[in-house]
Every structure is written in structure tokens, then in C-alpha cells.
Design a protein around this motif. Structure first.
Motif, PDB file in Angstrom:
ATOM      1  N   GLN A 123      10.048   6.928 -10.907  1.00  0.00           N
ATOM      2  CA  GLN A 123      10.915   5.956 -11.585  1.00  0.00           C
ATOM      3  C   GLN A 123      11.611   6.563 -12.799  1.00  0.00           C
ATOM      4  OE1 GLN A 123       8.096   2.719 -12.471  1.00  0.00           O
ATOM      5  NE2 GLN A 123       9.202   1.450 -11.000  1.00  0.00           N
ATOM      6  N   TYR A 156       5.360   6.525 -11.656  1.00  0.00           N
ATOM      7  CA  TYR A 156       6.148   6.471 -12.890  1.00  0.00           C
ATOM      8  C   TYR A 156       7.128   7.643 -12.962  1.00  0.00           C
ATOM      9  CZ  TYR A 156       3.092   2.815 -14.785  1.00  0.00           C
ATOM     10  OH  TYR A 156       2.415   1.638 -14.995  1.00  0.00           O
ATOM     11  N   ARG A 176       9.323   1.719  -2.553  1.00  0.00           N
ATOM     12  CA  ARG A 176       9.126   0.375  -3.109  1.00  0.00           C
ATOM     13  C   ARG A 176       8.189   0.500  -4.312  1.00  0.00           C
ATOM     14  NH1 ARG A 176       7.463  -2.779   2.296  1.00  0.00           N
ATOM     15  NH2 ARG A 176       6.795  -0.692   2.898  1.00  0.00           N
ATOM     16  N   TYR A 177       8.756   1.015  -5.400  1.00  0.00           N
ATOM     17  CA  TYR A 177       7.936   1.458  -6.516  1.00  0.00           C
ATOM     18  C   TYR A 177       7.237   0.323  -7.258  1.00  0.00           C
ATOM     19  CZ  TYR A 177      10.442   5.798  -5.612  1.00  0.00           C
ATOM     20  OH  TYR A 177      10.959   6.904  -5.013  1.00  0.00           O
ATOM     21  N   LYS A 178       7.906  -0.800  -7.420  1.00  0.00           N
ATOM     22  CA  LYS A 178       7.267  -1.937  -8.103  1.00  0.00           C
ATOM     23  C   LYS A 178       6.042  -2.410  -7.345  1.00  0.00           C
ATOM     24  CE  LYS A 178      11.293  -3.753 -10.579  1.00  0.00           C
ATOM     25  NZ  LYS A 178      12.174  -4.937 -10.800  1.00  0.00           N
ATOM     26  N   GLU A 179       6.171  -2.457  -6.019  1.00  0.00           N
ATOM     27  CA  GLU A 179       5.027  -2.863  -5.210  1.00  0.00           C
ATOM     28  C   GLU A 179       3.930  -1.804  -5.260  1.00  0.00           C
ATOM     29  OE1 GLU A 179       6.231  -4.963  -1.313  1.00  0.00           O
ATOM     30  OE2 GLU A 179       8.037  -3.874  -1.918  1.00  0.00           O
TER      31      GLU A 179
END
Length: 302
Positions: A249, A246, A211-214
Motif C-alpha cells: 500500500q 502495508y 484486496r489489501y483492505k480485506e
């Protein structure tokens, strides 16, 4: 999961030193410091805190030992308990588990004799953190249960953070997330050290569950809190963790910029191995960056 637990280990050890130092300052108000000697003892505590923030743990513990000598000379039991707690936490940070437990046990005994519940809960929580780090999980769980019985209806943040880390060690990720979210909801908004540690833990949880955004959200919150607290080691850790997300992602531009900032800060506080590892990771060969890293080779802990 192994790499995740290693980051949790570092989080735990980074956290256990901060709160006791703040308690140390709070204790300053509860002790009748009428002599210059006592004031000197608390000044040594302050100096120890400052060195810790720079990542200079040897210098930090030197000042805590000086403070301990002062409080022993005055038979100031509260001050002795506080310095024992702080010294034990530094040993925990540097990986000397045996010495850490030795000093923390003494602190626990002294706080118990004073019927100082807040100090006792903190010292017990710190011992639990060290035990979790060396995977003595059953012992740690029993200590946390004791802390819970002392705290009763009061929300004690270190208890919830330690339980979160314990759940992670037990691979109970959902339980860990629930506990850490609860801790974050109850943290004092002006307590930057606690806010940073909880956000950092949640950032790691989110990163490991993709859950990279979080994860970025929580790591940035941790970064801002550590900046306000001027905790150099924490800032470097936050930037390193953020850069790693990052990379996951495939955001190479932000990853490189963020990790370069982290590498410079690690060099500044004397962690040159970590700085060079990061530069190798991002294949950074900028003459300016290398100049800064080499310039920082002088011991900042003198």
C-alpha cells in the motif's frame, strides 16, 4: 504466485501441529489416568506444547518422545497414537517429510484400530497436509476424500482448511476462497488456533489478489487470535504478513513499525535469519533495535 505458495506452505505446516496437541489434551479426559506415570506422560505433552509455542521444535519433540515412552510402558494405545501424531507433526514443521509420514502413518493405524474417528480424521488430515506441502497432490486429495467420508455431515475444520490449501496449489483461487470462507463461518469462536490459521490463509489470498483492505482485516484477526493463544511463532508470522501488505500500500510508516515488532519476536524465538531479513528489508539501522536483536541471540530454547 510462487511467493504466495511459499507462504501457503508455511501456513500449512504451522497449522498441522496445533490441532493434534489440543486433541492430545482432550484425549486426556477419555483415558483412565489412575497412576502417577500416566499423569507424567500428559505433563510431558503439555511441556512439548509450551516449547512449540516458543518456536523451539527440538525441545518440543524431546518431550513428545518422553510422553511416548510413558504410554508405551503402560501399553496405552490411545496415548501412543496421540504422541505419534504430535511427533509426526513436528517433523512436518521442520521439513523432515519422510519421518513425518512415517509417524503419522503409525498414528493413523493405531487410531483406526481403536475406532477413534476423531483421532483418525486428524491424523489423516495431518498426513494430507504434509503431502500437499511436498506437492503429492493426488495422494493428498484421496486422503481428504477419506476424511470427508468419515466426517459425514460433521463439519471438520482441518478438512476444509486443507482443501483450501490444496486448491491454492492447484491455482484454483476462487474455490480456495469459497472453502476458507465456509471454514471461517463454522469455526468455533473460542478456538483461537483454528481461527488464526483460517484468517491467515484468507489474508494471504486477499493480499495476492490486491484486496489489501480485506487482507489487513484478516491478518489483524489472525494476530488477535494468536495473541489469545499465546502462539509466538504465529504472532511473528502475522506481523510479518501484515507489514508486507502495508508495503504494497506504500504505507511506509505502518510497515516499518509492524515489521520491527515482527523482527524482535522472530529474534526472541531464535529465528535470527528471518529477523535480519526483515531489518534489511525496511533498512532499519536503529541502535536500539539492533541492541535488542543482538541481546536475543542467546538461545531461548535451553
Amino acid at each position: 504466485m510462487t511467493r504466495f505458495l511459499e507462504r501457503m506452505k508455511h501456513l500449512l505446516l504451522r497449522y498441522i501441529i496445533l490441532i493434534p496437541l489440543l486433541i492430545g489434551c482432550a484425549t486426556h479426559k477419555s483415558v483412565k489416568e489412575t497412576s502417577k506415570t500416566t499423569v507424567y506422560g500428559f505433563e510431558e505433552i503439555r511441556k512439548g506444547m509450551e516449547w512449540y509455542r516458543k518456536g523451539c521444535y527440538v525441545k518440543s519433540v524431546e518431550h513428545f518422545f518422553k510422553a511416548h515412552e510413558v504410554f508405551v510402558s503402560l501399553d496405552n494405545i490411545s496415548g501412543i497414537a496421540m504422541t505419534m501424531n504430535n511427533i509426526g507433526n513436528v517433523y512436518g514443521k521442520t521439513g523432515d517429510t519422510k519421518s513425518a509420514i512415517l509417524f503419522l502413518d503409525e498414528s493413523i493405524e493405531l487410531y483406526d484400530s481403536l475406532n477413534d474417528k476423531k483421532g483418525l480424521m486428524q491424523a489423516l488430515s495431518n498426513k494430507a497436509a504434509v503431502l500437499i506441502d511436498c506437492r503429492r497432490l493426488d495422494e493428498a486429495s484421496k486422503i481428504l476424500n477419506k476424511v470427508e467420508s468419515i466426517s459425514k455431515d460433521n463439519f471438520f475444520i482441518p478438512l476444509f482448511l486443507n482443501r483450501g490449501i490444496l486448491f491454492i496449489k492447484l491455482k484454483k483461487i476462487k474455490e480456495a476462497e469459497d472453502v476458507l470462507i465456509q471454514a471461517l463461518k463454522n469455526v468455533n469462536p473460542i478456538d483461537n488456533s483454528e481461527a488464526a490459521s483460517i484468517n491467515f490463509a484468507l489474508g494471504n489470498l486477499m493480499s495476492e489478489t490486491n484486496r489489501y483492505k480485506e487482507a489487513i482485516f484478516y491478518f489483524k484477526n489472525a494476530l488477535e487470535a494468536d495473541k489469545k493463544y499465546e502462539f509466538y511463532q504465529g504472532i511473528a508470522d502475522d506481523l510479518s504478513a501484515l507489514g508486507s501488505v502495508y508495503i504494497k500500500q506504500k504505507n511506509d510508516k505502518d510497515a516499518k513499525l509492524t515489521l520491527k515488532r515482527s523482527a524482535k519476536l522472530y529474534s526472541l524465538i531464535g529465528n535470527h535469519n528471518k529477523a535480519n531479513q526483515i531489518l534489511e528489508q525496511i533498512k532499519e539501522d536503529s541502535p536500539l533495535t539492533k541492541y535488542f536483536i543482538n541481546k536475543a541471540l542467546e538461545n531461548p530454547c535451553k
